[in-house]
Scaffold this motif. Structure first.
Motif, PDB file in Angstrom:
ATOM      1  N   LYS A  91       0.840  -1.185   0.000  1.00 27.70           N
ATOM      2  CA  LYS A  91       0.000   0.000   0.000  1.00 27.70           C
ATOM      3  C   LYS A  91       0.880   1.243   0.000  1.00 27.70           C
ATOM      4  O   LYS A  91       1.927   1.286   0.623  1.00 27.70           O
ATOM      5  CB  LYS A  91      -0.884  -0.015   1.246  1.00 27.70           C
TER       6      LYS A  91
ATOM      7  N   TYR B 217     -12.830  -6.119   7.047  1.00 20.08           N
ATOM      8  CA  TYR B 217     -11.761  -5.565   7.896  1.00 20.08           C
ATOM      9  C   TYR B 217     -12.394  -5.143   9.192  1.00 20.08           C
ATOM     10  O   TYR B 217     -13.439  -4.520   9.229  1.00 20.08           O
ATOM     11  CB  TYR B 217     -11.134  -4.334   7.230  1.00 20.08           C
TER      12      TYR B 217
ATOM     13  N   LEU C  91     -11.794  -2.920  12.498  1.00 18.23           N
ATOM     14  CA  LEU C  91     -10.917  -1.898  13.074  1.00 18.23           C
ATOM     15  C   LEU C  91     -11.579  -1.342  14.321  1.00 18.23           C
ATOM     16  O   LEU C  91     -12.583  -0.643  14.239  1.00 18.23           O
ATOM     17  CB  LEU C  91     -10.674  -0.761  12.079  1.00 18.23           C
TER      18      LEU C  91
ATOM     19  N   VAL D  68     -15.413  -3.012   8.234  1.00 18.78           N
ATOM     20  CA  VAL D  68     -15.618  -2.551   6.864  1.00 18.78           C
ATOM     21  C   VAL D  68     -15.699  -3.777   5.973  1.00 18.78           C
ATOM     22  O   VAL D  68     -14.820  -4.635   6.009  1.00 18.78           O
ATOM     23  CB  VAL D  68     -14.423  -1.671   6.418  1.00 18.78           C
TER      24      VAL D  68
ATOM     25  N   ALA E 128     -15.085  -4.957   2.635  1.00 16.97           N
ATOM     26  CA  ALA E 128     -14.450  -4.561   1.389  1.00 16.97           C
ATOM     27  C   ALA E 128     -14.994  -5.380   0.229  1.00 16.97           C
ATOM     28  O   ALA E 128     -15.075  -4.904  -0.892  1.00 16.97           O
ATOM     29  CB  ALA E 128     -12.942  -4.723   1.497  1.00 16.97           C
TER      30      ALA E 128
ATOM     31  N   PRO F 244     -16.064   3.066  -7.878  1.00 18.38           N
ATOM     32  CA  PRO F 244     -15.586   4.252  -7.150  1.00 18.38           C
ATOM     33  C   PRO F 244     -14.491   3.883  -6.147  1.00 18.38           C
ATOM     34  O   PRO F 244     -14.286   2.715  -5.837  1.00 18.38           O
ATOM     35  CB  PRO F 244     -16.843   4.750  -6.436  1.00 18.38           C
ATOM     36  N   SER F 245     -13.847   4.931  -5.678  1.00 16.55           N
ATOM     37  CA  SER F 245     -12.759   4.714  -4.711  1.00 16.55           C
ATOM     38  C   SER F 245     -13.299   4.052  -3.455  1.00 16.55           C
ATOM     39  O   SER F 245     -14.374   4.405  -2.971  1.00 16.55           O
ATOM     40  CB  SER F 245     -12.123   6.071  -4.377  1.00 16.55           C
ATOM     41  N   GLY F 246     -12.598   3.084  -2.972  1.00 15.49           N
ATOM     42  CA  GLY F 246     -12.986   2.408  -1.734  1.00 15.49           C
ATOM     43  C   GLY F 246     -14.023   1.320  -1.967  1.00 15.49           C
ATOM     44  O   GLY F 246     -14.569   0.773  -1.024  1.00 15.49           O
ATOM     45  N   SER F 247     -14.263   0.992  -3.202  1.00 14.32           N
ATOM     46  CA  SER F 247     -15.304   0.012  -3.474  1.00 14.32           C
ATOM     47  C   SER F 247     -14.802  -1.419  -3.364  1.00 14.32           C
ATOM     48  O   SER F 247     -15.593  -2.360  -3.401  1.00 14.32           O
ATOM     49  CB  SER F 247     -15.883   0.267  -4.879  1.00 14.32           C
ATOM     50  N   GLY F 248     -13.497  -1.616  -3.280  1.00  7.69           N
ATOM     51  CA  GLY F 248     -12.959  -2.966  -3.053  1.00  7.69           C
ATOM     52  C   GLY F 248     -12.230  -3.549  -4.246  1.00  7.69           C
ATOM     53  O   GLY F 248     -12.003  -4.756  -4.302  1.00  7.69           O
ATOM     54  N   LYS F 249     -11.824  -2.713  -5.173  1.00  7.47           N
ATOM     55  CA  LYS F 249     -11.137  -3.207  -6.379  1.00  7.47           C
ATOM     56  C   LYS F 249      -9.791  -3.830  -6.023  1.00  7.47           C
ATOM     57  O   LYS F 249      -9.476  -4.961  -6.418  1.00  7.47           O
ATOM     58  CB  LYS F 249     -10.918  -2.043  -7.368  1.00  7.47           C
ATOM     59  N   THR F 250      -9.008  -3.075  -5.268  1.00  5.97           N
ATOM     60  CA  THR F 250      -7.691  -3.597  -4.869  1.00  5.97           C
ATOM     61  C   THR F 250      -7.860  -4.869  -4.052  1.00  5.97           C
ATOM     62  O   THR F 250      -7.120  -5.848  -4.225  1.00  5.97           O
ATOM     63  CB  THR F 250      -6.930  -2.525  -4.064  1.00  5.97           C
ATOM     64  N   THR F 251      -8.849  -4.845  -3.188  1.00  7.82           N
ATOM     65  CA  THR F 251      -9.103  -6.021  -2.354  1.00  7.82           C
ATOM     66  C   THR F 251      -9.381  -7.240  -3.230  1.00  7.82           C
ATOM     67  O   THR F 251      -8.849  -8.327  -2.987  1.00  7.82           O
ATOM     68  CB  THR F 251     -10.281  -5.751  -1.407  1.00  7.82           C
TER      69      THR F 251
ATOM     70  N   GLU G 196      -4.665  -0.424 -11.318  1.00 10.95           N
ATOM     71  CA  GLU G 196      -4.514   0.926 -11.858  1.00 10.95           C
ATOM     72  C   GLU G 196      -3.176   1.132 -12.545  1.00 10.95           C
ATOM     73  O   GLU G 196      -2.407   2.004 -12.174  1.00 10.95           O
ATOM     74  CB  GLU G 196      -4.700   1.964 -10.752  1.00 10.95           C
TER      75      GLU G 196
ATOM     76  N   HIS H 103      -9.876   3.639 -13.621  1.00 10.66           N
ATOM     77  CA  HIS H 103     -10.933   4.606 -13.343  1.00 10.66           C
ATOM     78  C   HIS H 103     -11.396   5.250 -14.633  1.00 10.66           C
ATOM     79  O   HIS H 103     -12.323   6.022 -14.645  1.00 10.66           O
ATOM     80  CB  HIS H 103     -10.400   5.699 -12.408  1.00 10.66           C
TER      81      HIS H 103
HETATM   82  N1  LIG Z   1      -6.061  -2.835   5.876  1.00  9.76           N
HETATM   83  C1  LIG Z   1      -7.288  -2.307   5.914  1.00  9.76           C
HETATM   84  N2  LIG Z   1      -7.876  -2.111   7.078  1.00  9.76           N
HETATM   85  C2  LIG Z   1      -9.127  -1.586   7.127  1.00  9.76           C
HETATM   86  N3  LIG Z   1      -9.845  -1.259   6.062  1.00  9.76           N
HETATM   87  C3  LIG Z   1      -9.307  -1.425   4.855  1.00  9.76           C
HETATM   88  C4  LIG Z   1      -7.976  -1.972   4.721  1.00  9.76           C
HETATM   89  N4  LIG Z   1      -7.694  -2.036   3.404  1.00  9.76           N
HETATM   90  C5  LIG Z   1      -8.793  -1.557   2.756  1.00  9.76           C
HETATM   91  N5  LIG Z   1      -9.725  -1.201   3.638  1.00  9.76           N
HETATM   92  C6  LIG Z   1     -11.071  -0.674   3.304  1.00  9.76           C
HETATM   93  O1  LIG Z   1     -11.687  -1.570   2.410  1.00  9.76           O
HETATM   94  C7  LIG Z   1     -12.373  -0.897   1.432  1.00  9.76           C
HETATM   95  C8  LIG Z   1     -11.919  -1.336   0.060  1.00  9.76           C
HETATM   96  O2  LIG Z   1     -10.604  -0.924  -0.157  1.00  9.76           O
HETATM   97  P1  LIG Z   1      -9.814  -1.081  -1.510  1.00  9.76           P
HETATM   98  O3  LIG Z   1      -8.410  -0.694  -1.316  1.00  9.76           O
HETATM   99  O4  LIG Z   1     -10.057  -2.450  -2.041  1.00  9.76           O
HETATM  100  O5  LIG Z   1     -10.557  -0.013  -2.404  1.00  9.76           O
HETATM  101  P2  LIG Z   1     -10.287   0.401  -3.911  1.00  9.76           P
HETATM  102  O6  LIG Z   1     -11.498   0.091  -4.649  1.00  9.76           O
HETATM  103  O7  LIG Z   1      -9.025  -0.214  -4.354  1.00  9.76           O
HETATM  104  O8  LIG Z   1     -10.122   1.974  -3.776  1.00  9.76           O
HETATM  105  P3  LIG Z   1      -9.182   2.951  -4.624  1.00  9.76           P
HETATM  106  O9  LIG Z   1      -9.824   3.112  -5.919  1.00  9.76           O
HETATM  107  O10 LIG Z   1      -9.160   4.188  -3.830  1.00  9.76           O
HETATM  108  O11 LIG Z   1      -7.852   2.299  -4.708  1.00  9.76           O
HETATM  109  C9  LIG Z   1     -12.148   0.569   1.685  1.00  9.76           C
HETATM  110  O12 LIG Z   1     -13.305   1.114   2.295  1.00  9.76           O
HETATM  111  C10 LIG Z   1     -10.974   0.633   2.595  1.00  9.76           C
HETATM  112  O13 LIG Z   1     -11.114   1.703   3.482  1.00  9.76           O
END
Ligand SMILES: Nc1ncnc2c1ncn2[C@@H]1O[C@H](COP(=O)(O)OP(=O)(O)OP(=O)(O)O)[C@@H](O)[C@H]1O
Ligand SMILES: [Mg+2]
Lengths: 497, 253
Positions: A495, B11, B13, B18, B20, B39-46, B167, B200
């Protein structure tokens, strides 16, 4: 599985991240190792030097030197435990002779002063100031049998080999080993023995400590010394005291050290003559010493002795006899136990030096261990992103762990190598310094010859052990940080904020 | 090839949790080229990390190339990432102490391949990507486009079945981004490598065969991209490699 070569290369890259810290860790490991290696490679050399220069073989083989008090060099018992003083006597010596291990026993009679004219020119003659009566059997051991048998009307003499085995070159002021043929030529030579002449003791040479040379004394210096001797001769009537006993002797063999051995009988006669001459010549009667002390009589009477020599049959174990003599209340020293107790002293000293050195080195190494640990920790922290990447690209936890372990072990081993090298260098210079000092302290020419060229010795097994030990220690120091690295969560590490 | 069965990632915390990914199910055939959008934070990276086995889902199974990732131990999952997956990151993630060549060869280090073979393969790939003259350059001496191409070469070096790109164009200007997309498209077609990428940019997503939308951790069904892929202008600034296969490719698509 990463190949070992790649692993080492990656580790070195990682070290590059914290160059300064890495250098500090290496230096601290090197310092610790340096101390240990220096001490280690010098201890045996210094021990050797001390033994070589500090001990002369004054006691013959198979001989027990008996003294009337148990306190003697090399004896640990204290005299306070002893009840009464007792002297050695002819009866006691005869009793010793009855023992099955004993070949002969004789009082040790010292005649002083004695001069051998033929030795006058040797610088060593200065320290040659007594002759000693020894059992015939001992003389036989050193003597050439034929020469000894041919001694009729002359006193057979055993000459300390230090007088003749070295030759002094005045031009170069150096001692060299005498040609063996010339040494041998002393056997059978007739010499004149002069008993009772303190002037005969006049030295011809003196040792110059600055130049480290034996120098011939000037006439002036000799005159000065003569005056000094005369000053204490003032107590005697010159007419009588200047009377000397001139004897004919013949060299029949060599014994260790700087002594002159002669058979017991002539020695007793000489001693008796000397005593009577001195008694007769004494101008002021000397006050007799207090006859009794806290432990009984202090001075030996006629027919009593303070020292004796007990000669054992060749190859006998002296220990039972020594024990028996000690039980009787006498001091008993053999060459072996004198040497051993001397060695023990030296070794104790060396052990202390070693311990201090090792303790110091150990503390430094502990410090180094801490530094290694913190360096690796830092590198792990710095490498989080890389660790994440490596894990994403297929590195296992084990790969990551090994990577950082290799890194610490590499630092530790490098430090050890540097330390060993520096330790050797330091030891080399210290050795030179010590030898320089030792050469300045030593006046005895033989001892000069015996000073080793270098005190430095390399203990390869110990070096290997040190390397292995350092590797183990750094492995230990790296274990925790390496584990931390292995457990880095790649998701978090990848990250980017 | 890639199958997700009701995968959830939660996740936690400090009492707050959350989600993801929620109940995400997905089935992709080998050789697909899918763009993930949301959108950002939608869980793509996850999602990407779950497929790579970097993240173990709270619930559900991930089956990639016939292997249930939940059942693999560290060694096996590492080998899986090394052989089956190629990663491309937004920020290139090229260690600065390595040359382009060594960066490309890095996955082979973890595969235990000998140095000579590594170099040969990396050089061949760089040549193929028109980066042969950049082999001994350090990452900071490369332009963004070049760096990302080096990163793609690295993702490809061990002949993976899947390329996961989070990305990959996010840190590039538009045109350069399109060129990277074109390269990924070519790889997908020529090598039959499954490509899964996050973007995006709707226009970038147009290079993909299908677009997978994700919202608050929930996957929608994948659809073909709404736009057609843009034509790529020849960029004179950094890419001197106008004769490279990428450029030959670009107008065709
Ligand atoms: N290690 C973590 N601990 C807690 N929450 C997390 C963690 N990693 C991700 N999240 C939460 O999980 C959700 C999905 O995150 P993710 O990184 O997959 O989003 P994304 O779609 O890749 O966003 P972006 O486009 O901004 O990269 C987000 O709401 C983020 O805040
Ligand atoms: Mg993301």
């Amino acid at each position: 599985m990463i190949r070992r070569r790649d692993q080492i290369r990656l580790s070195v890259r990682k070290i590059g991240l914290r160059r300064k810290r890495a250098v500090f860790s290496i230096i601290s490991v090197a310092l610790g190792i340096l101390v240990v290696v220096t001490v280690n490679s010098l201890v045996s050399g210094i021990r050797d030097l001390v033994i070589r220069t500090g001990f002369t073989e004054e006691i013959d083989k198979d001989v027990i030197r008996v003294t009337h008090t148990p306190r003697h060099y090399g004896d640990e018992e204290s005299s306070s435990s002893r009840k009464r003083a007792q002297f050695l006597s002819d009866e006691l010596l005869a009793e010793f002779c009855e023992w099955k291990e004993v070949e002969a026993a004789a009082p040790e009679i010292r005649i002083q002063p004695v001069n051998v004219e033929a030795l006058a020119e040797s610088p060593r003659a200065a320290s040659h100031d007594y002759a000693m009566g020894a059992p015939e059997a001992l003389i036989c051991r050193y003597a050439d049998a034929r020469e000894l048998a041919a001694c009729e009307g002359v006193i057979p003499l055993v000459l300390g080999e230090r007088f003749v085995k070295l030759r002094y070159h005045e031009r170069t002021s150096k001692f060299e080993l005498e040609d063996p043929a010339r040494v041998q030529s002393w056997i059978g030579r007739d010499v004149t023995l002069r008993v009772g002449d303190p002037m005969g003791q006049l030295e011809r040479f003196r040792y110059d400590y600055d130049k480290k040379q034996w120098l011939r004394l000037s006439e002036e210096e000799i005159a000065q010394r003569r005056k000094h001797i005369e000053s204490y001769e003032g107590e005697f009537d010159k007419m009588i005291h200047n009377r000397l006993l001139t004897l004919k002797g013949r060299v029949v063999g060599f014994c260790p050290g700087t002594r002159l051995l002669m058979p017991e009988e002539p020695a007793r006669l000489c001693a008796k003559w000397l005593k009577q001459r001195n008694d007769l010549a004494r101008l002021r009667p000397v006050e007799p010493p207090a006859e009794y002390g806290p432990h009984g009589r202090r001075a030996p009477r006629e027919g009593e002795f303070t020292r004796a020599t007990v000669l054992l049959k060749a190859g006998t174990n002296p220990e039972p006899v020594v024990k028996r003599l000690k039980e009787m209340g006498f001091g008993a020293t053999t060459r072996q136990n004198a040497f051993e107790s001397f060695l023990k002293e030296v070794d104790t000293a060396m052990k202390i030096v070693k311990r201090i050195g090792y303790a110091f080195g150990g503390v430094l190494l502990l410090l180094a261990c801490g530094l290694l640990w913190s360096t690796t920790s830092r590198i792990v922290s710095d490498s989080r992103a890389d660790i994440g990447l490596f894990r994403a690209l297929g590195a296992t936890k084990g790969d990551v762990r090994r990577l950082f372990l290799t890194e610490t072990v590499f630092l530790g081993a490098l430090g050890t190598l540097v330390g060993i090298f520096l330790g050797w260098t330091a030891a080399y210079w210290i050795s030179r310094l010590v030898l320089h000092i030792a050469a300045g302290e030593i006046s005895d020419p033989e001892e000069m010859l015996m000073i080793p060229r270098s005190l430095f010795s390399v203990d390869w097994t110990r070096c290997a052990l040190l390397l292995a030990g350092a590797a183990a220690v750094s492995l230990l120091a790296g274990l925790w940080p390496a584990n931390r690295a292995a457990n880095v969560d790649p998701v978090k590490a990848l990250k980017r904020e | 090839m890639i199958r997700l069965d009701n995968v959830s990632v939660t996740y936690r915390l400090k009492g707050e949790s959350v989600e993801a990914l929620r109940n995400a199910s997905l089935a992709l055939d080998g050789g697909s080229f899918v763009a993930i959008m949301g959108p950002s934070g939608s869980g793509k990276t996850t999602l990407i990390q779950v497929i790579a086995g970097l993240l173990t889902p709270t619930a559900g199974n991930v089956i990639v190339s016939g292997q249930n990732l939940r059942q693999l131990d560290d060694r096996a999952i590492s080998e899986f990432r090394n052989r089956t997956i190629g990663f491309v990151f937004q920020f290139f993630n090229l260690p600065s102490y390595y040359t382009a060549l060594d960066n490309v060869a890095l996955p082979l280090v973890f595969a235990g391949v000998s140095e000579t073979e590594r170099r040969e393969r990396a050089r061949a790939l760089l040549d193929e990507f028109g980066l042969g003259d950049r082999a001994i350059h350090k990452p900071e001496q490369l332009s963004g486009g070049e760096a990302q191409r080096v990163a793609i070469a690295r993702a490809l070096i061990n002949n993976p079945k899947i390329i996961l790109a989070d990305e990959p164009t996010g840190n590039l200007d538009r045109d350069t981004g399109f060129r990277v997309m074109a390269l990924l498209q070519r790889i997908n077609r020529e090598r039959n490598v499954t490509v899964l990428l996050v973007t995006h940019d709707e226009k970038a997503a147009a290079f993909a065969d299908r677009v997978l939308r994700i919202e608050k951790g929930a996957l929608a069904a994948s659809l073909p991209p709404p736009l057609s892929p843009p034509t790529i202008p020849v960029n004179q600034r950094n890419d001197r490699s106008s004769d490279s296969p990428v450029d030959l490719q670009e107008r065709v698509s």
